[in-house]
Motif scaffolding. Structure first.
Motif, PDB file in Angstrom:
ATOM      1  N   ILE A  47       1.034  -1.326  -0.002  1.00  0.00           N
ATOM      2  CA  ILE A  47       0.024  -0.102   0.082  1.00  0.00           C
ATOM      3  C   ILE A  47       1.013   1.217   0.001  1.00  0.00           C
ATOM      4  N   THR A  90       1.379   4.787   1.014  1.00  0.00           N
ATOM      5  CA  THR A  90       1.009   5.792   1.861  1.00  0.00           C
ATOM      6  C   THR A  90       1.146   7.140   1.577  1.00  0.00           C
ATOM      7  N   THR A 112       5.211   3.106   2.628  1.00  0.00           N
ATOM      8  CA  THR A 112       4.271   1.785   2.539  1.00  0.00           C
ATOM      9  C   THR A 112       4.152   0.885   3.708  1.00  0.00           C
ATOM     10  N   ASN A 113       3.587   0.021   3.667  1.00  0.00           N
ATOM     11  CA  ASN A 113       3.244  -0.753   4.758  1.00  0.00           C
ATOM     12  C   ASN A 113       4.400  -1.993   4.706  1.00  0.00           C
ATOM     13  N   ASN A 114       5.413  -1.729   3.516  1.00  0.00           N
ATOM     14  CA  ASN A 114       6.572  -2.719   3.576  1.00  0.00           C
ATOM     15  C   ASN A 114       7.604  -1.891   3.557  1.00  0.00           C
ATOM     16  N   GLY A 115       7.906  -0.806   4.090  1.00  0.00           N
ATOM     17  CA  GLY A 115       9.044   0.082   4.205  1.00  0.00           C
ATOM     18  C   GLY A 115       9.058   0.986   3.539  1.00  0.00           C
ATOM     19  N   GLY A 161       6.386  -0.495   8.867  1.00  0.00           N
ATOM     20  CA  GLY A 161       5.267   0.032   7.968  1.00  0.00           C
ATOM     21  C   GLY A 161       5.090   1.494   8.343  1.00  0.00           C
ATOM     22  N   TYR A 162       4.701   2.225   7.347  1.00  0.00           N
ATOM     23  CA  TYR A 162       4.834   3.396   7.417  1.00  0.00           C
ATOM     24  C   TYR A 162       3.302   3.985   7.003  1.00  0.00           C
ATOM     25  N   HIS A 163       2.613   4.908   8.105  1.00  0.00           N
ATOM     26  CA  HIS A 163       1.503   5.416   7.797  1.00  0.00           C
ATOM     27  C   HIS A 163       1.466   6.646   7.059  1.00  0.00           C
ATOM     28  N   PHE A 221       2.125  -7.103  11.089  1.00  0.00           N
ATOM     29  CA  PHE A 221       1.643  -5.865  11.037  1.00  0.00           C
ATOM     30  C   PHE A 221       1.402  -5.011   9.663  1.00  0.00           C
ATOM     31  N   GLN A 222       2.527  -5.704   8.770  1.00  0.00           N
ATOM     32  CA  GLN A 222       2.741  -5.137   7.641  1.00  0.00           C
ATOM     33  C   GLN A 222       1.866  -5.725   6.634  1.00  0.00           C
ATOM     34  N   TYR A 254      -1.111  -6.472   4.290  1.00  0.00           N
ATOM     35  CA  TYR A 254      -1.803  -5.472   3.755  1.00  0.00           C
ATOM     36  C   TYR A 254      -3.111  -5.076   4.526  1.00  0.00           C
ATOM     37  N   PHE A 310      -2.775  -4.126   7.977  1.00  0.00           N
ATOM     38  CA  PHE A 310      -2.329  -2.747   8.258  1.00  0.00           C
ATOM     39  C   PHE A 310      -3.490  -1.507   7.841  1.00  0.00           C
ATOM     40  N   TYR A 336      -7.125   5.217  13.189  1.00  0.00           N
ATOM     41  CA  TYR A 336      -6.467   6.713  12.848  1.00  0.00           C
ATOM     42  C   TYR A 336      -7.637   7.512  12.548  1.00  0.00           C
TER      43      TYR A 336
END
Lengths: 924, 440
Positions: free
Chosen positions: A718, A720, A741-744, A768-770, B102-103, B105, B108, B115
């Motif tokens: 994803i 983000t 992304t949710n994967n770095g 994972g980055y919001h 947690f990663q 999809y 997540f 939020y």
């Protein structure tokens, strides 16, 4: 008559609105100080702001006000402190804030040091005249003051004597009494015009110099700064020579050597600039005077201010205002703010002098070599071109004449703040408080700076002087800025103001009022386009600056700066300065606003909006959807009805889903599209469209350059957030794309213009980055003016559940970028959440939005367990120095349920936040 | 006057001795069946055969019910599966370990929904609906012993199903957080994946289960005092019984979001009941009855439990072992029976108030579950239902006065007219019974 009264009242209200910051009164019932404020000090541990006046002002000759105070408290309750205060310094016997204030009391010819005990205002420590002695043991007067903390004692430094032969530095230790800690016989350590008797004794003259006779003026110590952590006093001064090959230096250091202090050079004695080099900032060698500028006979170094910076990447720099000048009476460096890499562990330059040298700004902090140069691999820049130029350019005032240097300077975190009050606003001068923050490479080395940005709200245009900041202080704990100035412009500063948070009651003319009327159903995003952004200016509006605010199917435009005289907009009721433009019905919420210039035609620009339904562009209603040609006011083309928001022609086939991020480099726009149709999987896409005169033709250049499940990017990734960064040092400073992304984090290994779905590197793959945040991509002064930024912050999901794997927390990561292929590296390696030495916080509450100017850091947060709470927290990178063990909560915001973004408005000097009902001011 | 006092005393006695439902009858998902025992054959009317030594009664009935609505936690009408109110998805993942990581999809996205908290709107809320269907067979056997004592057994067989499960997104159409927001749409798209990550089937998957209900065996005593000389008050009767409820029913399934047991979900119980009757004019019988089932705790039950107070609805991602204290089930009721109005035809109208007190869970895993949070689940709170009962039956014994046995048939309808946290399932059915007097 009644109408006249109403008009007068409205006028008064409007005028009040200009003075948004709160004035901190001298005392109840007395707003302005009775005498001019001559000195200031700031204790960041307690948040106390100290001032002294240039004439007797009773108990308020020395005064302080705390973070929450609306009036000052007089500290000079004793007669002996009720006099002219010319110098002031804070000293602390502990690591927990100031305990004493050292004062130069009584005007000229002062030979008694007075130190006020803050715990007992009747207790005034004194160092008698027989202890204020120069380098040869003569009782003299003293001038500068600096102070701080040293090994469980307070410490105070004085510069004594004004004779070129015997002046020096004295040190006093502060306990229950003052103790001279200087040296043999308590004589001042020499800091005069003598060539060092011992090689590298810190004096203004260097090796090769032959005689004092060739000094045109007495050397002057302009500034002294004590760094508690480095346990080093840095002195900065002015010196001028007209003798060929004389070498002068403007910076020295003082450290303790046992019980005494010793002054020494900041570069080895045998490292000096060649005589054809005139731009080594703090050191210069006179030439042969053959009228070639480089070889000018007269060389002088003028360092007006000096401070230290410990970056978030754990590198040290000396930040100086001033530099080397050629020709007598030439002061081109007064508006230069420069960073000098400093290695506190580098070998002492003289025996016992203590470690520490100015070194090359490269990965290793290489020791400088002779001959010293600015650029090049072994030069001060360490191969990172322009990395030492704070602000990326000179400060926003002219640097021609003496006296045009900064009025005040403060370093917080990675950010340099300076103020200017020398002259009123006009085309040459833009007074105010300004900031620039450092950006780093993958080694944590500074490789660039953000453009100068105003940080104290501008009160007016050229009509008055309220922006002329004599002194200031930035409080990174509660996000306020103090300012001392003279509204009359007579250099008689008697007014102290402090910014505040404001959520209601904005003045009728304010930008906030217009936004809260038009975006009362929410302000979801914004884009600040600083002065100098290509395409938004015209011949008559070279200073144009615009801000776009996105809402629900609408975008508000604001012109925040205009003309060519550094005018700042204060009346947003004018159609010239504010305009609301609706998107087509059904467009949905605007999630991102973007801007692109056209590198093929610098007068052309385009506005874009990403919404829940796709990509929109602000284009001509007729013809071929062309971009606009320059901007003047918001009451003229293209804002005269000839343009409107339209779904990007032809892009509908290529972008079917919501758009959440837009960036541009002038050649292409980059658009993140979210997949909202796939069940049991997810696909995000990053699109690239070539900028073309006709927007309709842009779709022909479309390419998907990143996609979940394609190339190195795993399936179900994803996107983000997305940013453009500049790979400084690469060919043409090539630009690269960064996706959170949710994967770095994914960084394009190819330039943004050529990247394909195969050209991505993954970093921090286990995070994972919001969202991600970056400083503004502000334009550079030189071509290609494509905007420079090479720092991003990632807001990542983190887990503080003690191995329960809840991931209900956040942490901040800061990335620096390597030149060349723009590989991203965490800087600092442990993340960016908390730089405290002891018990740092690893996790914060869940965070959606992050803002930082490099020093102040604000983030929106919540804890689902709380019923009523403030949504905003402040947490500077080194919270310890702000006496913080946890983030600061803003109680003023308990009624604000959501904040969508936080951002500074570069032209206005305010910080706004988007809410469900419009905007609020976090710095007003 | 004295007779009136006696009648009042009897009624008060019945009320104060009321307990819980004596057998597997009332559930939140269906209206209770008539609590009163079926008609007893009159035969030759020489005596009240209710208490005849060694008299045997055997009853079978079948009933059907369905519902598309319920009474919610406030007693208001609501879609069938929305008794707790809208399901707030913003808190779905709160205090839930992420799976598989947690990663992932879906995780997540689910994690990110929090939020959007504090939107002061219905954003992130789903309203669930569905249809409940019930097919039930009840087998009852009463064997009189001597001196009014008897044995009684009851065994239901049920087919319960939840189908047509769907949900509506209650997020606002407008506003910054609206139903078209990309992240929210992505979450909805991946809801089944999220549930799958936590061992749950699709939220909309049909649920069906057929099996025994809970068997109950009771012993009781019934006494009838006849007064043939009084034309008005012909008899007074009192029945007391108690026994054991066996957890023979199927438990609910924790891999289904929406699941129902066929009995009382594995709990042993002690049923007690009392019934008083008074007969007038030879054809009118008034009765009052009450019952209770006291359940034993199940100290090791797998339950899906709340992990955060603001979670509501049936979707709970985390399961764990818990000791379940099932709330006492009880009822009180009264009937008017027009007995043998025309030959063997009788008509009965009755009322019952059925209630189960709140369940309580004591989670074994106190790391992931907090008892107070777990028990803040509205689905554990007490439910009740007011039911009207209607029955017509025909006693063939009036035509078989010399027979040792005689059949009965009946049709009935149970109408729940008010309640809280209960399905509005009315039931209709018919039954066949046989009375046997072994000795003429």
């Amino acid at each position: 008559m009644k109408k006249l009264k109403i008009l007068l009242f409205l006028g008064w209200i409007s005028f009040l609105g200009l003075n948004a910051a709160q004035q901190i009164n001298q005392e109840a019932g007395t707003a302005n100080f009775g005498e001019n404020i001559s000195v200031k000090a700031y204790d960041r541990y307690t948040g106390d702001f100290y001032v002294g006046t240039d004439a007797e002002n009773g108990a308020y000759s020395v005064a302080k006000a705390g973070r929450g105070d609306s009036v000052f408290t007089g500290l000079s309750t004793e007669d002996q402190l009720q006099d002219t205060i010319s110098y002031m310094a804070l000293a602390s016997r502990t690591e927990f804030g100031a305990t004493h204030v050292a004062l130069h009391v009584g005007g000229n010819n002062i030979d008694i040091l007075r130190v006020l005990d803050l715990s007992d205002l009747t207790n005034i420590l004194q160092a008698p005249a027989n202890q204020i002695i120069d380098a040869v043991g003569t009782e003299v007067y003293f001038y500068n003051l600096a102070g701080g903390y040293y090994n469980d004692h307070g410490i105070i430094f004085l510069r004594v004597g004004n004779n070129r032969e015997d002046s020096g530095i004295l040190a006093f230790q502060v306990d229950d009494a003052l103790t001279q800690r200087t040296g043999v016989n308590n004589f001042a350590v020499r800091l005069d015009d003598q060539k060092g008797a011992v090689a590298g004794d810190g004096n203004f003259f260097r090796e090769q110099s032959t005689a004092v006779l060739y000094l045109n003026t007495n050397p002057v110590v302009n500034d002294m700064y004590w760094d508690d952590e480095l346990q080093t006093l840095f002195t900065a001064g002015s010196i001028e020579t007209d003798k060929e090959n004389q070498i002068v230096i403007g910076i020295s250091k003082v450290k303790f050597n046992g019980d005494n202090i010793i002054i020494s050079d900041v570069i080895p004695y045998n490292v000096n600039p060649a005589n054809n080099v005139n731009n080594c900032i703090f050191v210069a060698q006179a030439g042969d005077g053959d009228n070639d500028d480089d070889n000018a006979r007269v060389k002088h170094v003028d360092i007006y201010k000096i401070r230290t910076m410990k970056t978030s990447t754990n590198k040290h720099y000396l930040i100086v205002n001033g530099g080397a000048n050629i020709q007598e009476n030439e002061f081109n460096s007064t508006n230069q703010i420069r960073a000098l890499r400093y290695d506190p562990t580098a070998a002492a330059t003289i025996a016992g002098g203590g470690t520490g040298q100015i070194v090359a700004n490269d990965a290793n902090g290489t020791t400088l070599v002779n001959p010293l140069v600015l650029d090049g691999a072994y030069g001060l820049e360490g191969g990172n071109a322009n990395s030492l130029v704070v602000g990326g350019e000179n400060a926003p005032w002219r640097g021609v004449d003496e006296g045009e240097q900064s009025a005040d300077m403060q370093i917080v975190g990675d950010t340099v703040y300076v103020s200017f009050n020398g002259l009123p606003r006009n085309g040459n001068f833009d007074p105010g408080v300004w900031s620039s923050t450092a950006m780093f490479d993958d080694n944590g080395v500074i490789i660039g700076w953000t453009k100068w940005e105003r940080v104290f709200p501008s009160a007016n245009n050229s009509a008055n002087h309220e922006d002329e900041a004599k002194f200031f202080a930035v409080d990174a704990k509660i996000n306020t800025v103090w300012q001392v100035n003279d509204d009359g412009g007579g250099d008689q500063p008697k007014i102290v103001r402090r910014t505040e948070i404001k959520t209601t009651d904005f003045s009728a003319n304010s930008l906030q009022t217009q936004l809260n009327r038009d975006l009362s159903d929410g302000c979801s995003c914004m884009l600040d386009l600083p002065k100098g952004t290509p395409g938004i200016e015209g011949a008559a509006n070279g200073d144009n600056s615009f801000v776009l605010f996105g809402g629900i199917e609408k975008v508000s435009f604001a012109r925040t700066k205009y003309g060519n005289a550094n005018d700042v907009t204060t009346n947003f009721t004018s159609p010239n300065n504010y305009k609301l433009e609706n998107l087509p019905a059904g467009a949905g919420v605007v999630r991102a606003v973007g801007y692109s210039r056209n590198t093929e035609d610098e007068t052309m620009g385009y506005f874009f909006a990403g919404t829940d339904t796709g990509l929109y562009v602000y284009t001509a209603n007729a013809g071929y959807h062309v971009g606009f040609n320059g901007l003047t006011t918001l009451n003229a083309a293209p804002f005269d009805g000839t343009f409107s928001w339209q779904k990007m022609y032809g892009a509908a086939d290529q972008i079917a889903g919501p758009v959440t991020a837009i960036e541009s480099n002038g050649l292409y726009i980059f658009v993140v599209e979210q997949d909202v149709t796939t069940v049991g999987g997810i696909t995000s896409k990053l699109h690239r469209f070539g900028i073309d005169e006709k927007v309709g033709d842009m779709v022909g250049t479309h390419a998907v350059v990143a996609q979940s499940g394609v190339g190195p990017i795993p399936a179900n990734t994803i996107f983000t957030g997305m940013k453009l960064v500049t790979a400084v040092g690469a060919a043409n400073n090539s630009q690269h794309l960064v996706i959170s992304t949710n994967n770095g984090i994914f960084v394009s290994t190819a330039g943004a213009d050529a990247v394909t779905t195969a050209d991505w590197d993954q970093v921090e793959a286990d995070s994972g980055y919001h969202s991600i945040y970056s400083p503004k991509r502000t334009p550079t002064t030189a071509g290609p003016r494509d905007g420079v930024n090479h720092k991003i912050w990632g807001v990542k999901l983190a887990d503080d559940s003690k191995a329960l794997d809840y991931y209900q927390n956040s942490a901040f990561d800061q990335f620096g970028f390597q030149g060349g292929n723009a590989n991203a590296t965490l800087q600092p390696a442990g993340g960016y959440t908390d730089g405290s030495a002891a018990n740092p916080l690893t996790y914060l509450d869940r965070t959606t939005s992050f803002w930082s100017d490099g020093a102040r850091r604000l983030y929106t947060r919540f804890n689902a367990n709380e019923i009523a709470y403030s949504t905003l927290r402040s947490f500077p990178y080194y919270p310890e120095e702000w006496n913080m063990t946890e983030p600061y909560s803003f109680s003023e915001l308990s009624d604000i349920p959501r904040i969508y973004w936080v951002e500074s408005i570069s032209a206005l000097g305010i910080v706004l936040a988007g809410t469900d009902t419009g905007v609020i001011s976090l710095v007003e | 006057m004295m007779q009136k006092k006696k009648l009042f005393f009897l009624i008060v006695l019945l009320v104060v001795t009321s307990g819980l439902l004596a057998i597997d009858n009332a559930h939140f998902y269906k209206s209770a069946n008539l609590h009163k025992k079926s008609t007893v054959g009159w035969f030759d009317e020489l005596e009240k055969y209710d208490t005849l030594d060694w008299f045997t009664k055997i009853d079978f009935n079948y009933l059907y019910g369905d519902s598309g609505s319920c009474w919610d936690k406030n007693g208001h009408s609501a879609p069938l599966l929305n008794s707790t109110g809208n399901y707030d998805m913003l808190y779905l993942m709160e205090n839930v370990p992420v799976k598989p990581d947690f990663q992932h999809y879906a995780t997540f996205l689910a994690n990110a929904q929090i939020y959007h908290e504090r939107t002061n709107s219905t954003f992130g809320q789903l309203k669930f609906d569905g249809k409940f269907e019930l097919n039930e067979v009840n087998i009852d056997l009463r064997q009189n012993l001597v001196s009014g004592f008897f044995l009684e057994g009851h065994l239901p067989v049920r087919d319960v199903s939840l189908k047509n499960i769907s949900y509506n997104d209650m997020s606002p159409e407008t506003g910054i957080y609206n139903k078209n927001m990309a992240q929210w749409r992505q979450f909805k798209n991946q809801l089944d994946v999220i549930l799958q990550n936590y061992g749950l089937n699709s939220a909309t998957k049909k649920y069906s289960q057929t099996g025994l209900g809970d068997l109950s065996i009771l012993v009781g005593w019934q006494g009838i005092k006849e007064n043939k000389e009084d034309d008005t008050t012909r008899f007074l009767g009192l029945t007391l019984k108690g026994g054991i409820l066996f957890p023979t029913g199927n438990k609910d399934k924790t891999d289904y979001v929406f699941s129902l047991p066929t009995g009382y979900n594995g709990h042993w119980g002690i049923p007690l009941a009392v019934e008083g009757e008074i007969g007038f004019l030879g054809w009118l019988t008034l009765s009052a009855h009450a019952s209770a089932v006291f359940f034993f705790d199940d100290d090791n039950k797998t339950r899906r439990m709340k992990t955060f107070t603001k979670q509501q609805g049936y979707i709970k991602l985390l399961d764990g072992q818990a000791e379940e204290e099932k709330g006492t089930l009880w009822h009180i009721g009264a009937d008017i029976k027009f007995d043998h109005l025309a030959k063997g035809l009788s008509f009965l109208v009755g009322y019952s108030y059925n209630r189960q007190e709140e369940d309580e869970l004591d989670p074994k895993d106190t790391t992931h579950f907090i008892k107070s949070v777990v028990n803040s689940d509205p689905l554990l709170e007490a439910w009740y239902m007011h039911v009207l009962h209607f029955m017509l039956d025909y006693d063939f014994s009036v035509h078989m006065q010399d027979s040792k046995w005689a059949p009965r048939i009946n049709v009935f309808y149970n109408y729940p007219f008010d309640g809280k946290r209960a399905f509005k399932t009315d039931t209709i059915g018919g039954g066949l019974g046989v009375d046997v007097r072994w000795k003429l």
